[in-house]
Scaffold this active site. Structure first.
Site, short mmCIF file in Angstrom:
data_model
loop_
_atom_site.label_atom_id
_atom_site.label_comp_id
_atom_site.label_asym_id
_atom_site.label_seq_id
_atom_site.Cartn_x
_atom_site.Cartn_y
_atom_site.Cartn_z
N MET A 1 45.68 35.16 40.02
CA MET A 1 46.53 34.41 39.09
C MET A 1 45.94 34.53 37.69
SD MET A 1 48.11 31.22 41.18
CE MET A 1 46.73 30.12 41.14
N HIS B 1 36.51 37.68 40.83
CA HIS B 1 37.61 38.65 40.92
C HIS B 1 37.10 40.08 40.73
CE1 HIS B 1 39.93 35.05 39.26
NE2 HIS B 1 40.57 35.32 40.38
N ASP C 1 38.02 30.83 48.91
CA ASP C 1 39.20 30.13 49.44
C ASP C 1 39.36 30.57 50.89
OD1 ASP C 1 39.91 28.72 47.03
OD2 ASP C 1 40.43 30.66 46.20
O1 PAF Z 1 43.82 32.87 45.16
C1 PAF Z 1 44.69 33.03 44.30
O2 PAF Z 1 44.42 33.32 43.14
C2 PAF Z 1 46.16 32.83 44.68
O3 PAF Z 1 46.30 31.84 45.63
C3 PAF Z 1 46.84 34.12 45.14
C4 PAF Z 1 46.24 34.66 46.43
C5 PAF Z 1 46.73 35.19 44.05
C6 PAF Z 1 48.34 33.87 45.41
O4 PAF Z 1 48.98 33.39 44.27
#
Ligand code: PAF
Length: 276
Positions: A27, A34, A149
């Site tokens: 997001m 990331h 997560d």
């Molecule tokens: O973890 C995230 O950033 C979001 O939940 C995802 C997997 C991109 C879905 O919008």
């Protein structure tokens, strides 16, 4: 360093992707967590696609959809540094052609109703729905999600398997700040005082994991002591099996925590080896 191609539609994606495709859904508001996922899949694929889409359907009314950090130009520059080929940045219309009230949604099932699903009852439906759409649009061979997560990762794995989506779902290890705090875009919401308090969460997990040989109850008790000593109240603090089922003595388990530190809710988890 080549700037990734920025694409917004299915047709542009088709033209921009060749060979084995790896997808890193995000997001935006990218951080080292990331980037480590992007680095992980870079050698595994001919085309690495990062999607940047703040998905409205995973936010409940009153949550932080409007204020969620949006740092697109910086994100694209970071993607360039780690060799991402394509940034997919769709509009809401591309992702939700039938509108946000479209009738088809992915039901996360019973594992989507525990832990985070109990606290945020519509979130996993929104996450799985948007990830299914991303899989349909990008058509990746591989997709990677952070272990931070953990419940999200588990549910996406299950979705890919049970709905036969043909995507190999990988998990990437949690990347931590030097004091142990798990990296998250929402850490940006922490005040300075909350930021130093927040390190107590990973300390608690560490203490819990150390107590693993004494069994699941001892793990939770050791972690809870640390949280209590820092004045942090957990929404939940539990040991499960690696698949979020019941923890089994003598096997690997997962210690998961969610706690509010000031306004932000922080999530973290670690693997624990459970004694008999
Ligand atoms: O973890 C995230 O950033 C979001 O939940 C995802 C997997 C991109 C879905 O919008």
């Amino acid at each position: 360093m080549t700037r990734p191609l920025i694409v917004r539609t299915r047709e542009e994606l088709r033209a921009a992707t060749t060979g084995t495709v790896a997808l890193v859904p995000t997001m935006g508001a990218l951080h080292d967590g990331h980037l480590s996922l992007m680095r992980h899949v870079r050698p595994l694929a001919d085309t690495v696609v990062t999607s940047i889409f703040v998905n409205p359907t995973q936010f409940a009314p009153g949550e932080d959809f409007d204020t969620y950090p949006r740092t697109f130009e910086r994100d694209v520059a970071l993607c360039a540094e780690v060799g991402v080929d394509v940034v997919f940045a769709p509009t809401v219309d591309v992702m939700y052609p039938a509108g946000l009230d479209g009738t088809v949604r992915v039901d996360p099932g019973p594992l989507g109703r525990i832990l985070e699903g109990e606290m945020r009852p519509t979130m996993f439906q929104g996450v799985l729905t948007v990830v299914a759409k991303l899989f349909g649009l990008v058509k990746p061979d591989i997709a990677i999600f952070g272990e931070k997560d953990y419940q999200q990762l588990t549910l996406i794995r299950l979705m890919a398997q049970e709905l036969c989506l043909g995507v190999e779902v990988l998990g990437g290890p949690t990347v931590r700040e030097t004091d142990g705090l798990a990296m998250s875009s929402r850490n940006a919401y922490l005040t300075e005082d909350e930021r130093s308090l927040a390190a107590g969460i990973s300390e608690a997990l560490h203490a819990g994991a150390e107590a693993g040989s004494a069994g699941a109850e001892a793990v939770v008790a050791a972690a809870a002591r640390v949280l209590q000593s820092r004045g942090i109240t957990a929404d939940y603090l539990v040991v499960t099996g690696p698949d979020l089922g019941e923890a089994q003595p003598g096997q690997e388990g997962r210690l998961l925590v969610a706690a509010r530190v000031g306004e932000p809710r922080l999530l973290d988890n670690v693997a624990v080896h459970l004694g008999e």
